[in-house]
Design a protein around this motif. Structure first.
Motif, PDB file in Angstrom:
ATOM      1  N   ARG A  39       0.858  -1.180   0.143  1.00 12.34           N
ATOM      2  CA  ARG A  39      -0.503  -0.021  -0.031  1.00 12.34           C
ATOM      3  C   ARG A  39       1.117   1.357   0.247  1.00 12.34           C
ATOM      4  N   ARG A  47       1.338   9.253  -6.267  1.00 13.55           N
ATOM      5  CA  ARG A  47       1.420  10.227  -5.986  1.00 13.55           C
ATOM      6  C   ARG A  47       2.788  10.939  -7.009  1.00 13.55           C
ATOM      7  N   ARG A  69     -14.575  10.044   1.037  1.00 15.00           N
ATOM      8  CA  ARG A  69     -15.145   8.395   0.148  1.00 15.00           C
ATOM      9  C   ARG A  69     -14.038   8.227  -0.138  1.00 15.00           C
ATOM     10  N   GLY A  70     -12.979   8.823  -0.014  1.00 19.24           N
ATOM     11  CA  GLY A  70     -10.589   8.656  -0.256  1.00 19.24           C
ATOM     12  C   GLY A  70     -10.337   9.150  -1.715  1.00 19.24           C
ATOM     13  N   ALA A  71     -12.041  10.369  -2.309  1.00 21.40           N
ATOM     14  CA  ALA A  71     -11.697  10.251  -3.154  1.00 21.40           C
ATOM     15  C   ALA A  71     -10.267  12.113  -3.524  1.00 21.40           C
ATOM     16  N   MET A  82      -6.752   8.648  -9.772  1.00 22.91           N
ATOM     17  CA  MET A  82      -5.748   8.049  -9.918  1.00 22.91           C
ATOM     18  C   MET A  82      -5.638   6.881  -9.919  1.00 22.91           C
ATOM     19  N   THR A  83      -4.487   5.558 -10.387  1.00 18.14           N
ATOM     20  CA  THR A  83      -4.936   4.263  -9.871  1.00 18.14           C
ATOM     21  C   THR A  83      -4.309   3.719  -9.380  1.00 18.14           C
ATOM     22  N   HIS A  84      -3.555   2.410  -9.245  1.00 15.66           N
ATOM     23  CA  HIS A  84      -2.830   1.005  -9.119  1.00 15.66           C
ATOM     24  C   HIS A  84      -3.298   0.167  -9.060  1.00 15.66           C
ATOM     25  N   ASP A 105      -8.632   4.159 -14.204  1.00 18.74           N
ATOM     26  CA  ASP A 105      -8.858   2.747 -14.162  1.00 18.74           C
ATOM     27  C   ASP A 105      -7.373   2.131 -14.101  1.00 18.74           C
ATOM     28  N   GLU A 107      -6.222  -2.298 -14.259  1.00 22.41           N
ATOM     29  CA  GLU A 107      -6.795  -3.600 -13.666  1.00 22.41           C
ATOM     30  C   GLU A 107      -5.506  -4.875 -14.732  1.00 22.41           C
ATOM     31  N   GLU A 150     -15.669   1.166 -12.522  1.00 22.76           N
ATOM     32  CA  GLU A 150     -14.426   1.996 -11.305  1.00 22.76           C
ATOM     33  C   GLU A 150     -14.109   3.334 -12.241  1.00 22.76           C
ATOM     34  N   LYS A 154     -15.167   7.351 -10.608  1.00 20.53           N
ATOM     35  CA  LYS A 154     -14.102   7.571 -10.109  1.00 20.53           C
ATOM     36  C   LYS A 154     -14.661   9.462 -10.772  1.00 20.53           C
ATOM     37  N   PHE A 157     -18.244  10.367  -8.860  1.00 18.57           N
ATOM     38  CA  PHE A 157     -18.251  11.012  -7.006  1.00 18.57           C
ATOM     39  C   PHE A 157     -17.709  12.565  -7.090  1.00 18.57           C
ATOM     40  N   LEU A 164     -23.041   5.705  -6.273  1.00 18.29           N
ATOM     41  CA  LEU A 164     -23.173   5.287  -7.425  1.00 18.29           C
ATOM     42  C   LEU A 164     -22.922   3.825  -7.294  1.00 18.29           C
TER      43      LEU A 164
HETATM   44  C1  LIG Z   1     -12.688   3.807  -5.120  1.00 22.77           C
HETATM   45  C2  LIG Z   1     -12.077   2.709  -5.915  1.00 22.77           C
HETATM   46  C3  LIG Z   1     -13.445   2.942  -7.131  1.00 22.77           C
HETATM   47  C4  LIG Z   1     -10.510   2.471  -6.268  1.00 22.77           C
HETATM   48  O1  LIG Z   1     -10.288   1.617  -7.229  1.00 22.77           O
HETATM   49  P1  LIG Z   1     -10.186   0.641  -7.431  1.00 22.77           P
HETATM   50  O2  LIG Z   1     -10.061  -0.546  -9.118  1.00 22.77           O
HETATM   51  O3  LIG Z   1     -10.537  -0.202  -6.073  1.00 22.77           O
HETATM   52  O4  LIG Z   1      -8.645   1.127  -6.993  1.00 22.77           O
HETATM   53  P2  LIG Z   1      -7.400   2.153  -7.693  1.00 22.77           P
HETATM   54  O5  LIG Z   1      -5.960   1.189  -7.562  1.00 22.77           O
HETATM   55  O6  LIG Z   1      -8.285   2.219 -10.132  1.00 22.77           O
HETATM   56  O7  LIG Z   1      -7.653   3.808  -7.161  1.00 22.77           O
HETATM   57  C5  LIG Z   1      -7.787   4.148  -6.059  1.00 22.77           C
HETATM   58  C6  LIG Z   1      -7.774   5.294  -6.111  1.00 22.77           C
HETATM   59  O8  LIG Z   1      -8.352   5.853  -6.684  1.00 22.77           O
HETATM   60  C7  LIG Z   1      -9.039   7.003  -5.987  1.00 22.77           C
HETATM   61  N1  LIG Z   1     -10.402   6.955  -5.062  1.00 22.77           N
HETATM   62  C8  LIG Z   1     -10.902   6.784  -3.723  1.00 22.77           C
HETATM   63  N2  LIG Z   1     -11.765   7.049  -3.464  1.00 22.77           N
HETATM   64  C9  LIG Z   1     -12.329   7.491  -4.350  1.00 22.77           C
HETATM   65  C10 LIG Z   1     -13.568   8.306  -4.851  1.00 22.77           C
HETATM   66  N3  LIG Z   1     -14.946   8.079  -3.736  1.00 22.77           N
HETATM   67  N4  LIG Z   1     -13.913   9.045  -6.257  1.00 22.77           N
HETATM   68  C11 LIG Z   1     -12.724   9.629  -6.935  1.00 22.77           C
HETATM   69  N5  LIG Z   1     -11.703   8.638  -6.836  1.00 22.77           N
HETATM   70  C12 LIG Z   1     -11.283   8.003  -6.085  1.00 22.77           C
HETATM   71  C13 LIG Z   1      -7.853   7.308  -4.573  1.00 22.77           C
HETATM   72  O9  LIG Z   1      -6.912   8.238  -5.904  1.00 22.77           O
HETATM   73  C14 LIG Z   1      -7.161   6.112  -4.943  1.00 22.77           C
HETATM   74  O10 LIG Z   1      -5.500   6.095  -4.130  1.00 22.77           O
HETATM   75  P3  LIG Z   1      -5.152   6.992  -3.323  1.00 22.77           P
HETATM   76  O11 LIG Z   1      -6.362   5.971  -2.092  1.00 22.77           O
HETATM   77  O12 LIG Z   1      -3.904   6.365  -2.905  1.00 22.77           O
HETATM   78  O13 LIG Z   1      -5.426   8.108  -3.013  1.00 22.77           O
HETATM   79  C15 LIG Z   1     -12.785   1.858  -5.462  1.00 22.77           C
HETATM   80  O14 LIG Z   1     -12.914   0.556  -4.192  1.00 22.77           O
HETATM   81  C16 LIG Z   1     -14.951   1.362  -5.011  1.00 22.77           C
HETATM   82  O15 LIG Z   1     -14.912   2.208  -4.238  1.00 22.77           O
HETATM   83  N6  LIG Z   1     -15.439   1.041  -5.952  1.00 22.77           N
HETATM   84  C17 LIG Z   1     -17.024   0.678  -5.913  1.00 22.77           C
HETATM   85  C18 LIG Z   1     -17.752   1.558  -6.218  1.00 22.77           C
HETATM   86  C19 LIG Z   1     -18.230   1.294  -7.970  1.00 22.77           C
HETATM   87  O16 LIG Z   1     -16.906   1.044  -8.307  1.00 22.77           O
HETATM   88  N7  LIG Z   1     -19.176   1.576  -7.819  1.00 22.77           N
HETATM   89  C20 LIG Z   1     -19.617   1.605  -9.702  1.00 22.77           C
HETATM   90  C21 LIG Z   1     -20.288   1.989 -10.354  1.00 22.77           C
HETATM   91  S1  LIG Z   1     -20.629   1.853 -12.060  1.00 22.77           S
END
Ligand SMILES: CC(C)(COP(=O)(O)OP(=O)(O)OC[C@H]1O[C@@H](n2cnc3c(N)ncnc32)[C@H](O)[C@@H]1OP(=O)(O)O)[C@@H](O)C(=O)NCCC(=O)NCCS
Length: 240
Positions: A39, A47, A69-71, A82-84, A105, A107, A150, A154, A157, A164
């Motif tokens: 992590r 970053r 919510r982590g945004a 951002m994504t990882h 995003d 994957e 995802e 992103k 939100f 969503l």
């Molecule tokens: C938040 C979420 C989108 C992160 O995606 P992930 O594939 O798990 O992880 P990723 O590495 O690609 O992205 C992580 C980054 O997303 C960003 N992120 C986290 N929460 C976020 C939010 N609410 N809004 C926008 N970006 C967000 C952050 O920058 C995070 O990195 P950091 O923790 O180092 O700052 C995911 O965990 C989640 O909660 N999904 C459920 C909601 C969803 O996807 N609904 C579908 C709607 S169609």
């Protein structure tokens, strides 16, 4: 990889290794004080990518802290995402004068664990995923669908401040043009004025990684049928 998926107003930087010179601001380091090494590395390198991207906009290095919510919390005149995932980190940023929202995003190009597709995909989406899994198996379409959702979240939100669910967005994909569309299925009663009703994006596959990206222009409504969704032939799962 990611920059090619986004308009020129967006500066995107990615990394396949964790640069040893990447550092955090103290307030960022505090966020991951108790985190495991994996992590720490993904948080730090994302970053590092973001600061290089901000420099591309002419902006100084600044802390990027998780907000609601982590945004990620960007400077007031900046939007970004951002994504990882294993072996890949990325950040994309733009001025709010150019872009209203960005969602990216990444994957691994591996099939989803058993049972996950059923929980994230609508029946129509499962149809095109299964079809493309047979005809173009080099891409794990189930995982790509997940990535696209995802990216939608992103972008959605930070624009709305609201959750969503996976069943709230119907994704259609163009496997040749490497584009996709998301049509939001929220009832009118759940939408507020100015909410997007859809998104369009691009995707790529390479080096064992799938990447999807959405950029919503500041001056064009983010609706299906808006100018940014210039018509293209939907080859698979067409719903728009
Ligand atoms: C938040 C979420 C989108 C992160 O995606 P992930 O594939 O798990 O992880 P990723 O590495 O690609 O992205 C992580 C980054 O997303 C960003 N992120 C986290 N929460 C976020 C939010 N609410 N809004 C926008 N970006 C967000 C952050 O920058 C995070 O990195 P950091 O923790 O180092 O700052 C995911 O965990 C989640 O909660 N999904 C459920 C909601 C969803 O996807 N609904 C579908 C709607 S169609």
């Amino acid at each position: 990889m990611i920059a090619q998926l986004l308009p020129t107003e967006v500066v995107a930087v990615d990394a396949t290794l964790d640069p040893p010179e990447a550092t955090l601001f103290p307030e960022e380091a505090e966020q991951i004080r108790n985190a495991v090494e994996k992590r720490r590395l993904e948080f730090t390198t994302a970053r590092w990518c973001a600061r290089r991207a901000l420099a591309g906009l002419g902006l100084p290095a600044m802390p990027i802290l998780p907000g609601l919510r982590g945004a990620p919390q960007w400077a007031p005149d900046v939007v970004g995402s951002m994504t990882h995932c294993n072996g890949y980190r990325a950040a994309a940023v733009a001025r709010t004068s150019d872009m209203a929202a960005i969602g990216i995003d990444a994957e691994p190009n591996d099939t989803l664990p058993e049972g996950i597709l059923e929980s994230i995909a609508l029946p129509q989406e499962r149809g095109w995923v299964r079809q493309l899994m047979r005809t173009a198996p080099e891409v794990c379409w189930d995982r790509l669908l997940f990535s696209m959702k995802e990216s939608v979240y992103k972008a959605w939100f930070p624009l709305t401040g609201r959750e969503l669910d996976f069943e709230d967005a119907l994704i259609t994909v163009n496997p040749l043009a490497r584009t996709f569309r998301a049509r939001l299925l929220l009832p009118a009663s759940a939408l507020k004025e100015g909410d997007p009703t859809g998104f369009s994006g691009r995707w790529s596959a390479g080096g064992g990684v799938l990447v999807s990206a959405i950029a919503v222009p500041a001056t064009v409504p983010a609706t299906v049928g808006g100018q940014q969704n210039a018509p293209y032939q939907m080859l698979v799962g067409s719903a728009a």
